[in-house]
Design a protein around this motif. Sequence first.
Motif, mmCIF file in Angstrom:
data_model
loop_
_atom_site.group_PDB
_atom_site.id
_atom_site.type_symbol
_atom_site.label_atom_id
_atom_site.label_comp_id
_atom_site.label_asym_id
_atom_site.label_seq_id
_atom_site.Cartn_x
_atom_site.Cartn_y
_atom_site.Cartn_z
ATOM 1 N N GLN A 187 44.674 55.325 31.638
ATOM 2 C CA GLN A 187 43.709 55.552 30.569
ATOM 3 C C GLN A 187 42.344 54.902 30.755
ATOM 4 N N ALA A 188 42.219 53.921 31.620
ATOM 5 C CA ALA A 188 40.958 53.190 31.745
ATOM 6 C C ALA A 188 39.859 54.062 32.340
ATOM 7 N N VAL A 189 38.622 53.782 31.937
ATOM 8 C CA VAL A 189 37.478 54.534 32.453
ATOM 9 C C VAL A 189 36.887 53.864 33.683
ATOM 10 N N CYS A 190 37.382 52.684 34.040
ATOM 11 C CA CYS A 190 36.936 51.989 35.249
ATOM 12 C C CYS A 190 38.128 51.828 36.188
ATOM 13 N N PRO A 191 37.898 51.486 37.452
ATOM 14 C CA PRO A 191 39.027 51.247 38.349
ATOM 15 C C PRO A 191 39.920 50.115 37.850
ATOM 16 N N VAL A 192 41.214 50.246 38.109
ATOM 17 C CA VAL A 192 42.211 49.253 37.707
ATOM 18 C C VAL A 192 42.936 48.756 38.953
ATOM 19 N N VAL A 193 43.030 47.441 39.097
ATOM 20 C CA VAL A 193 43.766 46.859 40.221
ATOM 21 C C VAL A 193 44.976 46.117 39.692
ATOM 22 N N VAL A 194 46.147 46.436 40.240
ATOM 23 C CA VAL A 194 47.390 45.751 39.899
ATOM 24 C C VAL A 194 47.766 44.872 41.090
#
Length: 296
Positions: free
Chosen positions: A137-144
């Motif tokens: 859902q995020a509008v920016c990159p997501v790092v796990v």
Amino acid sequence: MAQEDLRNPVVVGVDGTDESGHAVSWALEEAARHGLPVRLVHAFEYPPPLLPFYDAATGLGEDHLREVARGAMARELSCAVGRARTLPVTGEVVDGPPVDALLAEGRRAALLVVGTRGFGAFGELLVGSTGTALAAQAVCPVVVVPAPRPENVPGGPVVVGVDGSACSQAAVALAFGEASLRGVPLAAVHAWRESLRGLAEGAADRERGAQGEEAEHGMLLSEALAGNRGRYPDVEVDGGAVRGHPVRALLEASRGASLLVVGARGAGGYEGMPLGSVAQGVLHHANCPVCVVPPA
């Protein structure tokens, strides 16, 4: 994050666990590469989730639990500031469930960073629960970020999944930028499953068909990389087009990698799909940090 707005911070979700500690460590290093500030966010939810100690927690009252959260944030922030040296680091306890709070933060973030695991409703460790929701859902990159492993060294390559989709194009651009900043090679992987159309044909016809498919997918990969090769001539590009399941191919390529980058949705998905199967697969099984990139 190669074209990020320098006013936007790297936002890290913290909750006092070892997993969030790994996320903070990774975020500090990443922010230093890009010259970005870091913002730590602790989501305070009351009543708390239905943990085994729910009754005891609610018996302490909201004010007490809020002070506990603020104390935890103060310790996290002090530790991060000490490690960041000159890097601007701030922290805040915000109200709301973690996913909702971090999605709101992501609207003005260059990047969202979380650990791989958090505590679920019954006290068990869940792999990728918050990360999966944010990546969808995020509008920016997501790092796990998972716990560090011996095989994942800082000098490992950046791996990117390529399939020609809009999300993949954004992932390729980000991956080139990351490889350039880190001074490491880029491993570009395009995997496809062999067509079933030739099952009724003879062996020679099937082989010719397979060779044709291989050439077609090799061309797709070359075209997807062409523009960024010119922008980042310093980046050595390895990898290639391979037959097989995309998740398996990416996980194999990412052994020893410093970062794995994929698009949120691939060419096989549809517009309303929140998160593609490949992104979900690597989020749940990769041993290195995974960056999920939304459409540009």
